[in-house]
Design a protein around this motif. Structure first.
Motif, PDB file in Angstrom:
ATOM      1  N   THR A 170     108.702 104.384  62.543  1.00  0.00           N
ATOM      2  CA  THR A 170     107.652 104.856  61.787  1.00  0.00           C
ATOM      3  C   THR A 170     106.821 106.177  62.499  1.00  0.00           C
ATOM      4  O   THR A 170     105.627 106.464  62.150  1.00  0.00           O
ATOM      5  CB  THR A 170     106.593 103.779  61.874  1.00  0.00           C
ATOM      6  OG1 THR A 170     106.009 103.275  63.244  1.00  0.00           O
ATOM      7  CG2 THR A 170     107.182 102.560  60.982  1.00  0.00           C
ATOM      8  N   ARG A 178     103.776 110.392  54.934  1.00  0.00           N
ATOM      9  CA  ARG A 178     103.023 109.295  54.691  1.00  0.00           C
ATOM     10  C   ARG A 178     103.471 108.419  53.523  1.00  0.00           C
ATOM     11  O   ARG A 178     103.567 107.295  53.393  1.00  0.00           O
ATOM     12  CB  ARG A 178     101.656 109.763  53.993  1.00  0.00           C
ATOM     13  CG  ARG A 178     100.515 108.904  53.675  1.00  0.00           C
ATOM     14  CD  ARG A 178      99.302 109.454  53.247  1.00  0.00           C
ATOM     15  NE  ARG A 178      98.639 109.896  54.660  1.00  0.00           N
ATOM     16  CZ  ARG A 178      97.878 110.786  54.832  1.00  0.00           C
ATOM     17  NH1 ARG A 178      98.331 111.889  53.982  1.00  0.00           N
ATOM     18  NH2 ARG A 178      97.431 111.144  56.026  1.00  0.00           N
ATOM     19  N   GLN A 203     104.012 106.028  60.071  1.00  0.00           N
ATOM     20  CA  GLN A 203     102.495 105.732  60.623  1.00  0.00           C
ATOM     21  C   GLN A 203     101.750 106.915  61.265  1.00  0.00           C
ATOM     22  O   GLN A 203     100.718 107.051  61.106  1.00  0.00           O
ATOM     23  CB  GLN A 203     102.445 104.321  61.530  1.00  0.00           C
ATOM     24  CG  GLN A 203     102.935 103.323  60.507  1.00  0.00           C
ATOM     25  CD  GLN A 203     103.120 101.797  61.254  1.00  0.00           C
ATOM     26  OE1 GLN A 203     102.643 102.021  62.576  1.00  0.00           O
ATOM     27  NE2 GLN A 203     103.330 101.059  60.780  1.00  0.00           N
ATOM     28  N   THR A 206      98.117 106.424  58.425  1.00  0.00           N
ATOM     29  CA  THR A 206      97.693 105.156  57.901  1.00  0.00           C
ATOM     30  C   THR A 206      96.107 105.022  58.365  1.00  0.00           C
ATOM     31  O   THR A 206      95.776 105.453  59.402  1.00  0.00           O
ATOM     32  CB  THR A 206      98.385 103.701  58.458  1.00  0.00           C
ATOM     33  OG1 THR A 206      98.154 103.623  59.841  1.00  0.00           O
ATOM     34  CG2 THR A 206      99.834 103.863  58.028  1.00  0.00           C
ATOM     35  N   LYS A 207      95.395 104.407  57.548  1.00  0.00           N
ATOM     36  CA  LYS A 207      93.848 104.101  57.943  1.00  0.00           C
ATOM     37  C   LYS A 207      93.615 103.533  58.989  1.00  0.00           C
ATOM     38  O   LYS A 207      94.202 102.324  59.310  1.00  0.00           O
ATOM     39  CB  LYS A 207      93.328 103.335  56.610  1.00  0.00           C
ATOM     40  CG  LYS A 207      91.840 103.356  56.612  1.00  0.00           C
ATOM     41  CD  LYS A 207      91.477 102.844  55.227  1.00  0.00           C
ATOM     42  CE  LYS A 207      89.852 102.346  55.197  1.00  0.00           C
ATOM     43  NZ  LYS A 207      89.680 101.625  53.990  1.00  0.00           N
TER      44      LYS A 207
END
Length: 158
Positions: free
Chosen positions: A58, A89, A94, A151-152
């Motif tokens: 990732t 994304r 990640q 990622t958020k």
């Protein structure tokens, strides 16, 4: 003529263009075949290129990104970087990492896209290159490591 950005096989990587970002052809070739290769073209002319290698399932590292001198400061590099960020994304990555000089336009280029400094590799450019690398009349010594979380996160933008 619209700019076309696409992934191509590493065998089609424009080495001469990539040498603008990494002056060691030997180093480029050492990570080329394990990297994703992306190019930006205007018609038949490749004007930008980016190599990204996997670090794990990732996480990926931008190894090199370059734009032909006649097309620099035109937004091509930013469009290419944004395209690559979106590509990874969408693929479920990640984070993206990058190493760059400790000053200059490259640092601001990555920071404008949300990359944040996470570390420093002292004497990287001294230890890994046979010839001095000069940016804006100043010799590069240290490499800054930057990361963009894809990622958020709690600290990231909503």
């Amino acid at each position: 003529m619209p700019l076309l950005i696409q992934q191509v096989p590493p065998t089609q990587a424009p080495i001469d263009l990539l040498l603008l970002a990494d002056p060691s052809e030997e180093k480029i070739r050492s990570y080329l075949h394990q990297s994703g290769c992306f190019v930006a073209s205007l018609g038949a002319m490749v004007i930008g290129a980016c190599l990204v290698r996997p670090l794990g399932p990732t996480s990926h590292e931008i190894m090199s990104i370059a734009v032909h001198p006649e097309h620099q400061k035109s937004g091509t590099g930013t469009l290419l970087l944004k395209w690559v960020i979106d590509f990874y994304r969408r693929s479920g990555a990640q984070q993206l990492e990058v190493g760059t000089g400790s000053f200059g336009y490259q640092l601001a280029f990555y920071q404008r896209q949300g990359f944040r400094v996470t570390g420093i590799e002292r004497n990287f450019f001294i230890d890994n290159y046979n010839k001095p690398i000069i940016e804006d009349g100043i010799r590069l010594y240290d490499m800054l490591r930057l990361v963009l979380q894809l990622t958020k996160t709690e600290c990231g933008p909503e």
